[in-house]
Design an enzyme around this catalytic site. Structure first.
Site, PDB file in Angstrom:
ATOM      1  N   GLY A   1      83.466  29.297 -18.975  1.00  0.00           N
ATOM      2  CA  GLY A   1      84.839  28.776 -18.883  1.00  0.00           C
ATOM      3  C   GLY A   1      84.943  27.399 -19.522  1.00  0.00           C
ATOM      4  O   GLY A   1      85.862  27.124 -20.317  1.00  0.00           O
ATOM      5  N   HIS A   2      83.988  26.532 -19.202  1.00  0.00           N
ATOM      6  CA  HIS A   2      83.965  25.197 -19.813  1.00  0.00           C
ATOM      7  C   HIS A   2      83.776  25.296 -21.327  1.00  0.00           C
ATOM      8  O   HIS A   2      84.395  24.558 -22.088  1.00  0.00           O
ATOM      9  CB  HIS A   2      82.835  24.350 -19.212  1.00  0.00           C
ATOM     10  CG  HIS A   2      82.941  24.122 -17.724  1.00  0.00           C
ATOM     11  ND1 HIS A   2      82.039  24.646 -16.831  1.00  0.00           N
ATOM     12  CD2 HIS A   2      83.833  23.424 -16.981  1.00  0.00           C
ATOM     13  CE1 HIS A   2      82.362  24.276 -15.600  1.00  0.00           C
ATOM     14  NE2 HIS A   2      83.450  23.537 -15.654  1.00  0.00           N
TER      15      HIS A   2
ATOM     16  N   LYS B   1      92.665  28.103 -14.384  1.00  0.00           N
ATOM     17  CA  LYS B   1      91.962  28.508 -13.165  1.00  0.00           C
ATOM     18  C   LYS B   1      92.341  27.575 -12.015  1.00  0.00           C
ATOM     19  O   LYS B   1      92.495  27.997 -10.885  1.00  0.00           O
ATOM     20  CB  LYS B   1      90.456  28.463 -13.439  1.00  0.00           C
ATOM     21  CG  LYS B   1      89.555  28.264 -12.246  1.00  0.00           C
ATOM     22  CD  LYS B   1      89.201  29.577 -11.636  1.00  0.00           C
ATOM     23  CE  LYS B   1      88.105  29.528 -10.592  1.00  0.00           C
ATOM     24  NZ  LYS B   1      87.831  28.275  -9.967  1.00  0.00           N
TER      25      LYS B   1
ATOM     26  N   SER C   1      83.084  30.066 -11.993  1.00  0.00           N
ATOM     27  CA  SER C   1      83.176  28.797 -11.267  1.00  0.00           C
ATOM     28  C   SER C   1      81.772  28.247 -11.102  1.00  0.00           C
ATOM     29  O   SER C   1      80.813  29.015 -10.913  1.00  0.00           O
ATOM     30  CB  SER C   1      83.799  29.039  -9.884  1.00  0.00           C
ATOM     31  OG  SER C   1      83.543  27.922  -9.039  1.00  0.00           O
TER      32      SER C   1
HETATM   33  P1  AMP Z   1      85.268  21.702 -13.004  1.00  0.00           P
HETATM   34  O1  AMP Z   1      84.027  21.281 -13.718  1.00  0.00           O
HETATM   35  O2  AMP Z   1      85.079  22.897 -12.137  1.00  0.00           O
HETATM   36  O3  AMP Z   1      85.975  20.564 -12.358  1.00  0.00           O
HETATM   37  O4  AMP Z   1      86.253  22.222 -14.130  1.00  0.00           O
HETATM   38  C1  AMP Z   1      86.471  21.513 -15.312  1.00  0.00           C
HETATM   39  C2  AMP Z   1      87.537  22.207 -16.090  1.00  0.00           C
HETATM   40  O5  AMP Z   1      87.144  23.547 -16.375  1.00  0.00           O
HETATM   41  C3  AMP Z   1      88.864  22.318 -15.318  1.00  0.00           C
HETATM   42  O6  AMP Z   1      89.937  22.067 -16.228  1.00  0.00           O
HETATM   43  C4  AMP Z   1      88.854  23.732 -14.852  1.00  0.00           C
HETATM   44  O7  AMP Z   1      90.150  24.262 -14.656  1.00  0.00           O
HETATM   45  C5  AMP Z   1      88.161  24.434 -15.990  1.00  0.00           C
HETATM   46  N1  AMP Z   1      87.606  25.712 -15.557  1.00  0.00           N
HETATM   47  C6  AMP Z   1      86.820  25.961 -14.477  1.00  0.00           C
HETATM   48  N2  AMP Z   1      86.548  27.275 -14.368  1.00  0.00           N
HETATM   49  C7  AMP Z   1      87.179  27.885 -15.409  1.00  0.00           C
HETATM   50  C8  AMP Z   1      87.306  29.245 -15.850  1.00  0.00           C
HETATM   51  N3  AMP Z   1      86.716  30.254 -15.193  1.00  0.00           N
HETATM   52  N4  AMP Z   1      88.057  29.494 -16.943  1.00  0.00           N
HETATM   53  C9  AMP Z   1      88.661  28.486 -17.612  1.00  0.00           C
HETATM   54  N5  AMP Z   1      88.586  27.185 -17.258  1.00  0.00           N
HETATM   55  C10 AMP Z   1      87.854  26.899 -16.166  1.00  0.00           C
END
Ligand code: AMP
Length: 288
Positions: A41-42, A154, A190
């Protein structure tokens, strides 16, 4: 040019200069804020950021301010070396990875308030979470000074609040939303999925299954918000391994629950605890 790793604001300023960002004739920069433990996702966010600017910065910072007491700040996965490889492979120009001491003055006072929208849905279960998130995002914007910033759908309420902050505080940054990346069986990627046992992993599928059931009903064009909520709820209730915090059908801009007369886009969002892990997911539907 090799990717630059900046751990403090002086190194970050140096990286901007080395990349030739800003100023007359300078290149543009897009920021992808993350808490590390990077997954596919990242990766998709970093690639999308590259379509919106000449250079991409990725921040990796587990923000203590957005975790409540009893939440998983201490055990949040930290995989920095692997994260650097992901950023380099996806073409990031700079990774900004500050310490908590670098980010927060010991006597700090002022922070961003998410307002009413920060107290509903996810905000009702995580008091102060969105204030902490907006505060760190604004600080990252001020330090990195990007032209654009990319966030995943997400975290739909987070994205809506960041858009709100950009509008309300006149931030000169374009906010880009990115589609949710899922496993083949529907589970949204996630960083927290790595906590799931095999049994938890199976139970966790109820979240996306519930959202897809609601989306399918919405596609018929004849279902009311109440019917869509009930159909999604029934899927979750049939899974004893998932303990639901909330399931809402809400206005994507405000996260207020929609009434039966609502037409247009709505977000069906869920949060549930599976084993010791709290997961969130959502889909956007068109009603009416
Ligand atoms: P985090 O590291 O979980 O705080 O997420 C960093 C960024 O990645 C945030 O903008 C999230 O929305 C995005 N993100 C997390 N999981 C996903 C996913 N499965 N698909 C797309 N973007 C994601």
């Amino acid at each position: 040019m090799d990717m630059i790793v900046a751990n403090d604001r002086a190194e970050l300023a140096g990286a901007r200069q080395a990349l030739g960002v800003g100023g007359a004739g300078g290149g543009t920069l897009a920021l992808v804020p993350t808490m590390g433990a990077l997954h596919e996702g990242h990766r998709s966010l970093i690639r999308l950021a590259g379509e919106h600017a000449d250079h991409v910065a990725v921040s990796v910072f587990v923000n203590p301010l957005q975790f409540g007491p009893g939440e998983d700040y201490a055990r949040y996965p930290r995989t920095f070396e692997a994260d650097l490889e992901v950023c380099a492979a996806e073409g990031a120009g700079v990774v900004f990875a500050p310490s908590a001491e670098e980010m927060y003055l010991p006597d700090r006072q002022v922070s961003v308030s998410a307002g009413k929208m920060g107290t509903v849905a996810e905000g009702a279960f995580r008091p102060g979470h969105f204030d902490g998130m907006l505060t760190v995002v604004l600080k990252l914007f001020n330090l990195v000074r990007p032209d654009a910033a990319v966030f995943g759908r997400k975290d739909a309420q987070q994205l809506a609040l960041i858009r709100r902050m950009a509008a309300d505080l006149n931030l000169p940054i374009s906010i880009v939303g990115a589609p949710t990346v899922r496993e083949a069986d529907g589970l949204a990627l996630s960083s927290r999925n790595r906590y799931l046992s095999p049994e938890d992993r199976t139970a966790a599928l109820a979240l996306s299954r519930a959202l897809f059931a609601g989306a399918e009903l919405a596609e018929t064009g004849r279902s009311t918000p109440g019917e869509i909520r009930r159909a999604a709820r029934a899927v979750l209730d049939a899974e004893p391994g998932a303990d639901v915090d909330y399931l809402i059908l809400a206005d994507p801009a405000t996260f207020a629950e929609v009434g039966d007369d609502h037409g247009g886009e709505a977000v069906l969002a869920v949060a549930a605890r599976v084993g010791t892990t709290r997961l969130i997911d959502n889909v956007v539907l068109t009603l009416g």
